[in-house]
Design an enzyme around this catalytic site. Structure first.
Site: not given
Ligand SMILES: C=C1C[C@]23C[C@@]1(O)CC[C@H]2[C@@]12CCC[C@@](C)(C(=O)O1)[C@H]2[C@@H]3C(=O)O
Ligand SMILES: O=C(O)CCC(=O)C(=O)O
Ligand SMILES: [Fe+2]
Length: 343
Positions: A203, A260, A270
């Site tokens: 993602h 990533h 980890r």
């Molecule tokens: C599937 C998902 C989890 C996520 C929100 C999303 O809809 C798409 C991006 C994901 C992510 C990645 C970065 C951190 C996070 C908190 C965010 O804002 O977008 C996570 C979301 C999550 O884990 O809830």
């Molecule tokens: O744990 C990691 O190194 C990546 C995790 C990540 O991509 C995230 O939390 O959005």
């Molecule tokens: Fe991430």
């Protein structure tokens, strides 16, 4: 608990590339430094920073609190969940069925919010929220410093035009502590197939910038511009920086958010700490004035951070959600069509 499906949770491990991740020494002379930061953002959307001045003790205190929490029993941890919106999450990522081989704590960086969430997480919530608060402060300062260097390197007139997005008291930044339990190699079917388990699927991060730190166990991989997966060697003393979708828009596509993923083929656990720097919900995101010109018009329709988040949470983890906000390009006109147009 739903068992992960073998097809969605495995990836081939061979097609990776052994080239170096850019490493940037923050103690370097400022104009050279800002140039290097911009170059790394353009080339990979990802780099490591050294000489960052974040006290080791601030990092180790949060790591200790994370280790303490993840070593609790499942029923104790579950009391701090679910992570929708904030708290403990296990395997489920987001709201649309994505799963990973991990558990995590998701916290909003607003002090009122994480102080409240800490009550369900820690036996000593004050100590826990103090460790969180100190870490957030350092990560935010580092993120601001990098955004100021980006602005300088791009020759944007106002040095604070990017960092102001994440400095505001109402900013929507979040902190996530990910824990990938070790995999028993002898029993693991994926190991035998030379495949690795996906801890956190591929993602890009939706925010402006992500500041990442992990313990000494590898697993993170980034996608290079030519589509190969590049493993990132862990370095517990340093930080890694990722360009997020919102910075891609603010730079009108000059920087591209880095895709990533994290694999869990290690014998050891980890732990990663991710600070996702975001603006307040009602702030508009569109290219900085210098980045969009009549010759280089904006590639994206303006949107608020709240609108973008809503879109992100309605999609799957791996979706390229910025596509929803792209300005419709005129019907593909080739250069030949333009040249033969009658005056
Ligand atoms: C599937 C998902 C989890 C996520 C929100 C999303 O809809 C798409 C991006 C994901 C992510 C990645 C970065 C951190 C996070 C908190 C965010 O804002 O977008 C996570 C979301 C999550 O884990 O809830
Ligand atoms: O744990 C990691 O190194 C990546 C995790 C990540 O991509 C995230 O939390 O959005
Ligand atoms: Fe991430």
């Amino acid at each position: 608990m739903v068992a992960p499906s073998p097809t969605s949770m495995r990836v081939r491990t061979r097609k990776t590339k052994a080239v170096g991740i850019p490493t940037i020494d923050l103690s370097m002379e400022r104009s050279e430094l800002s140039e290097q930061v911009v170059r790394a953002c353009e080339e990979y959307g990802f780099f490591k920073v050294v000489n960052h001045n974040v006290p080791r003790e601030v990092v180790s205190r949060l790591e200790e609190k994370g280790t303490e929490f993840f070593s609790k029993s499942t029923s104790e941890k579950t009391q701090a969940g679910p992570a929708t919106p904030f708290g403990y999450g296990c395997r489920n990522i987001g709201l649309n069925g994505d799963m990973g081989d991990l558990e995590y704590l998701l916290l909003h960086t607003n002090p009122l919010s994480f102080t409240e969430t800490s009550k369900t997480i820690a036996n000593d919530p004050t100590k826990f929220s103090c460790a969180v608060s100190d870490y957030i402060e350092e990560a935010k300062e580092l993120a601001c410093k990098i955004l100021e260097l980006v602005a300088e390197g791009l020759w944007v007139p106002d040095k604070f035009s990017l960092s102001k997005f994440i400095k505001d008291v109402d900013c929507d930044s979040v902190l996530r502590i990910n824990h990938y339990p070790p995999v028993n190699k002898n029993q693991d079917q994926y190991e035998q197939l030379d495949q690795a388990r996906v801890g956190f699927g591929e993602h890009s991060d939706p925010q402006i910038l992500t500041i990442m730190r992990s313990n000494n166990v590898g697993g993170l991989q980034i996608e290079t511009p030519d589509g190969l997966w590049l493993p990132v060697s862990p370095d517990p003393n340093e930080f890694f920086v990722m360009v997020g979708d919102a910075l891609q828009v603010l730079t009108n596509g000059r920087f591209v958010s880095v895709r990533h993923r994290a694999l869990t083929n290690a014998a050891e656990a980890r732990m990663s700490m991710m600070y996702f720097a975001a603006p307040p919900l009602n702030w508009w995101i569109s290219p900085l004035p210098k980045m969009a010109t009549p010759h280089n018009p904006s590639l994206y329709k303006p949107f608020t951070w709240a609108q973008y988040k809503q879109a992100a949470y309605s999609l799957r983890l791996g979706d390229t959600r910025l596509d929803l906000f792209k300005v419709q390009q005129k019907e593909d006109t080739s250069i030949v069509d333009i040249l033969v147009q009658p005056k």
